[in-house]
Write an enzyme that holds these catalytic residues in place. Structure first.
Site, mmCIF file in Angstrom:
data_model
loop_
_atom_site.group_PDB
_atom_site.id
_atom_site.type_symbol
_atom_site.label_atom_id
_atom_site.label_comp_id
_atom_site.label_asym_id
_atom_site.label_seq_id
_atom_site.Cartn_x
_atom_site.Cartn_y
_atom_site.Cartn_z
ATOM 1 N N ALA A 78 0.834 -1.198 0.000
ATOM 2 C CA ALA A 78 0.000 0.000 0.000
ATOM 3 C C ALA A 78 0.870 1.250 0.000
ATOM 4 C CB ALA A 78 -0.909 -0.006 1.221
ATOM 5 N N GLY A 79 0.311 2.325 -0.547
ATOM 6 C CA GLY A 79 1.014 3.597 -0.581
ATOM 7 C C GLY A 79 1.435 4.018 -1.964
ATOM 8 N N ARG A 128 6.178 11.497 4.968
ATOM 9 C CA ARG A 128 5.149 11.984 5.890
ATOM 10 C C ARG A 128 3.945 12.436 5.060
ATOM 11 N NH1 ARG A 128 9.485 15.804 7.227
ATOM 12 N NH2 ARG A 128 9.372 17.659 5.888
ATOM 13 N N SER A 193 0.421 3.859 10.620
ATOM 14 C CA SER A 193 1.162 4.943 9.974
ATOM 15 C C SER A 193 1.527 5.987 11.017
ATOM 16 C CB SER A 193 0.318 5.592 8.871
ATOM 17 O OG SER A 193 0.935 6.791 8.423
ATOM 18 N N THR A 256 5.765 -5.177 8.345
ATOM 19 C CA THR A 256 5.308 -4.072 9.162
ATOM 20 C C THR A 256 5.181 -2.807 8.308
ATOM 21 O OG1 THR A 256 7.569 -3.374 9.711
ATOM 22 C CG2 THR A 256 6.550 -4.951 11.203
ATOM 23 N N GLY A 286 12.266 0.823 3.743
ATOM 24 C CA GLY A 286 13.440 0.330 3.039
ATOM 25 C C GLY A 286 14.358 -0.470 3.944
ATOM 26 N N GLY A 315 11.928 -3.546 3.629
ATOM 27 C CA GLY A 315 13.336 -3.717 3.277
ATOM 28 C C GLY A 315 13.641 -4.864 2.345
#
EC number: 1.3.5.2
Length: 376
Positions: A78-79, A128, A193, A256, A286, A315
């Site tokens: 997601a994102g 952010r 988040s 996570t 990462g 990561g």
């Protein structure tokens, strides 16, 4: 030769020094165009080229989980596709599933820019963003037009609207779920988040239970529901969430999200702001979160004896990174920051590497590798 890694990325990152968010926006415009013009001959040609170059099919990588068929274990986190504008194209880029969002009930602009930064010395990103998206209703209308056109499972990541007070969070998540529940294959409750004030407090057992309770009562279609947790939680808090996952019969846990920790970073100054990472708000993704996310996957597996499926994220850059998370207990994995650094060939490279690992360990399928660390 990997053209992206040796030519495109150095051009964009070092010579042009393109703003990360601007670059992301241009990428999404291109992918959205490909996703929504798939009936055109020229677009079909491009998609065919992508599929031949980036997709790897092998029955050993397939899994059936939560009533869904995953052609391979590598998903988009997601994102990246916050509003689901490119949902139809992710399968052509080699992904075995894709998670859209984070989407909130009330559309919102997110935090003011600059809000996305690369940390190349650390193979990391700091963001952010603040759940910038057009809202659940807009995503629902878009996905309704494309229903039945996806060849891979599509997940939807749900967040709390910034304008909604914490005490009304359960209703806010429920409102989004009601709009989208027939349009996603699985759903994720994002309470981890660091970029929405107070959101991480919703990981507290009493707060989280109220959210999960209303969602599962509404969930009469029995869609798989996950909770996504932060890497910064203490073991006791993670154990509490595991208990809730069992109580509310969740499909699993995603481990996570980004970390707010800054220790061990090589980056001294962020070029865009002239400040140290320690002075900038936001979550880091990462390589810096790689080991911690794998530790948490391992902990969840040990606590549940593998009974609760885990989606591992954090990561992943190489086949070895992916293998470490799978053998620690992850049924599926997701990538985002690694994909930005490594380029579009990364998914097929990871899948090729996973097949080599299966052969090395004389395993017949990727499912046999899940939790391999704990199998005698």
């Amino acid at each position: 030769m990997d053209i992206y890694k040796f030519a495109v990325r150095p051009l964009l990152f070092d010579l042009v020094k393109a703003d990360p968010e601007w670059l992301h926006q241009q990428t999404m415009r291109s992918l959205s165009w490909l996703s929504h013009t798939s009936d055109r001959t020229s677009t079909k040609w491009v998609q065919n080229i992508l599929q031949k170059s980036l997709c790897l099919e092998d029955s050993r990588l397939e899994q059936n989980l939560f009533g869904l068929r995953f052609p391979n274990p590598v998903g988009l986190a997601a994102g990246f596709d916050k509003d689901g504008v490119a949902a139809r194209i992710w399968s052509s880029l080699g992904f075995g599933f894709a998670e859209l969002g984070t989407v909130t009930f009330v559309g919102q602009p997110g935090n003011p820019p600059p809000r996305l930064f690369r940390l190349p010395l650390d193979q990391a990103a700091l963001n952010r963003m603040g759940f910038n998206n057009h809202g659940a209703a807009v995503m629902a209308a878009r996905l309704a037009d494309e229903k039945g056109q996806f060849s891979i499972p599509i997940g939807i990541n749900l967040g709390k609207s910034k304008v909604t007070p914490l005490e009304a969070a359960a209703e806010d998540y429920l409102n989004s779920f009601r709009l989208l529940k027939e349009l996603g294959d699985y759903f994720v409750v994002n309470v981890s988040s660091p970029n929405t004030p107070g959101l991480r407090s919703l990981q507290d057992a009493s707060m989280l239970s109220s959210i999960l309770d209303v969602l599962q009562k509404e969930n009469n279609s029995h869609k798989p529901i996950f909770v996504k947790i932060a890497p910064d939680l203490e073991w006791e808090a993670i154990a509490d969430i595991i208990g809730l996952a069992k109580t509310y019969q969740l499909a699993g846990i995603i481990a996570t999200n980004t970390t707010i920790r800054r220790d061990g970073l090589k980056t001294q100054v962020i070029e865009q702001t002239g400040k140290a990472p320690q002075e900038e708000a936001g979550g880091i993704s990462g390589a810096p979160v790689r080991d911690r996310s794998t530790e948490i996957i391992r902990f969840i597996w040990q606590q549940t004896q593998g009974e609760i499926p885990i989606i591992g994220v954090g990561g992943i850059f190489t086949p070895e990174d992916a293998w470490a998370k799978i053998t620690a207990g992850a049924s599926l994995i997701q990538v985002y920051t690694g994909w930005i650094y490594q380029g579009p060939m990364m998914v097929s490279q990871i899948l090729t590497g996973l097949l080599s690992k299966l052969e090395e360990h004389e395993l017949n399928s990727i499912s046999e590798a899940i939790g391999l660390e704990f199998k005698s």
